[in-house]
Design a protein around this motif. Sequence first.
Motif, mmCIF file in Angstrom:
data_model
loop_
_atom_site.group_PDB
_atom_site.id
_atom_site.type_symbol
_atom_site.label_atom_id
_atom_site.label_comp_id
_atom_site.label_asym_id
_atom_site.label_seq_id
_atom_site.Cartn_x
_atom_site.Cartn_y
_atom_site.Cartn_z
ATOM 1 N N VAL A 1 0.802 -1.358 -0.053
ATOM 2 C CA VAL A 1 -0.145 -0.046 -0.082
ATOM 3 C C VAL A 1 0.817 1.291 0.016
ATOM 4 N N SER A 2 0.770 1.965 -0.868
ATOM 5 C CA SER A 2 1.322 3.220 -0.816
ATOM 6 C C SER A 2 1.371 4.198 0.120
ATOM 7 N N PRO A 3 2.609 4.801 0.745
ATOM 8 C CA PRO A 3 2.459 5.870 1.881
ATOM 9 C C PRO A 3 1.661 6.951 1.397
ATOM 10 N N PRO A 4 0.967 7.477 2.578
ATOM 11 C CA PRO A 4 0.009 8.750 2.353
ATOM 12 C C PRO A 4 0.833 9.759 1.755
ATOM 13 N N PHE A 5 -0.143 10.996 1.258
ATOM 14 C CA PHE A 5 0.419 12.135 0.926
ATOM 15 C C PHE A 5 -0.514 13.249 0.995
ATOM 16 N N SER A 6 -0.278 14.496 1.246
ATOM 17 C CA SER A 6 -1.122 15.505 1.372
ATOM 18 C C SER A 6 -0.619 16.848 1.071
ATOM 19 N N GLY B 1 8.772 15.968 2.791
ATOM 20 C CA GLY B 1 8.230 15.336 3.840
ATOM 21 C C GLY B 1 8.404 13.804 3.779
ATOM 22 N N GLN B 2 7.378 13.284 4.872
ATOM 23 C CA GLN B 2 7.706 11.721 4.694
ATOM 24 C C GLN B 2 7.161 10.948 3.595
ATOM 25 N N PHE B 3 6.550 11.385 2.616
ATOM 26 C CA PHE B 3 6.104 10.674 1.526
ATOM 27 C C PHE B 3 7.530 10.514 0.699
ATOM 28 N N TYR B 4 8.234 11.449 0.506
ATOM 29 C CA TYR B 4 9.498 11.371 -0.289
ATOM 30 C C TYR B 4 10.340 10.311 0.868
ATOM 31 N N GLU B 5 10.398 10.564 1.990
ATOM 32 C CA GLU B 5 11.452 9.832 2.823
ATOM 33 C C GLU B 5 11.068 8.407 2.545
ATOM 34 N N LYS C 1 -2.436 0.745 -4.158
ATOM 35 C CA LYS C 1 -1.325 -0.311 -3.834
ATOM 36 C C LYS C 1 -0.064 0.052 -5.158
ATOM 37 N N ILE C 2 0.982 0.282 -4.913
ATOM 38 C CA ILE C 2 1.964 0.275 -5.617
ATOM 39 C C ILE C 2 2.112 -0.684 -6.760
ATOM 40 N N VAL C 3 2.241 -0.303 -7.826
ATOM 41 C CA VAL C 3 2.292 -0.956 -9.163
ATOM 42 C C VAL C 3 3.864 -1.016 -9.420
#
Length: 205
Positions: free
Chosen positions: A70-75, A160-164, A182-184
């Motif tokens: 599952v992809s990490p979240p972002f906003s 932020g966290q998404f890039y990390e 989910k990550i393809v």
Amino acid sequence: LYIIKCIRDKISNEEVKKHTLFRYCRTRLTSSTKMDECFKIYKSIETNLDRLALIEAKYIARKKTQDGAVSPPFSYEDISGKMVSHEDLKGKYVYIDLWATWCGPCLREIPYFDTLQTVFEGQNITFVSICQNDTKDRWKATVAKKELKGVQLFAEDDGGQFYEDYQVTGIPRYILIDPLGKIVDSDAKRPSDKRLVAELESLMK
């Protein structure tokens, strides 16, 4: 893996071997297709706990963003000032472009990225561009000048966290996510790669 094994087997000085392995793993481990094996070798040799902790953190973070996870979240803020999150994009495939206005390779991909969006217009895919390590004014000016398409987002500072979580060490970087989030492909093909269209077409069927 080949380079890791060469460092392990061909450098006789233990301190030089450890230092060389550390430098290599710090920049290359998370991009290896045999990351687990590489990390196992590194962990069996490294005795410096601080260095081991740094590489292990990279390894764990990368495991979280392997294909199928599952992809990490972002906003992030869009061009109108509205916050857009990963939740807003669920239900469609999402092809994400991580870029910056000062990045030459990023800018060279824009015409191909525009063409890609035209090819898949009206289909079950959303194209998202996230600009980071930049100024908001320069980002807005570039979006307007180049008439950039798709969802345009701005990430403050280093993203932020998404890039990390995605262990982003260089741009442009492309990420492909499925309708369920989910990550393809966490390191997807560039828009200029002719194989990308065929790959996306197969997903759209």
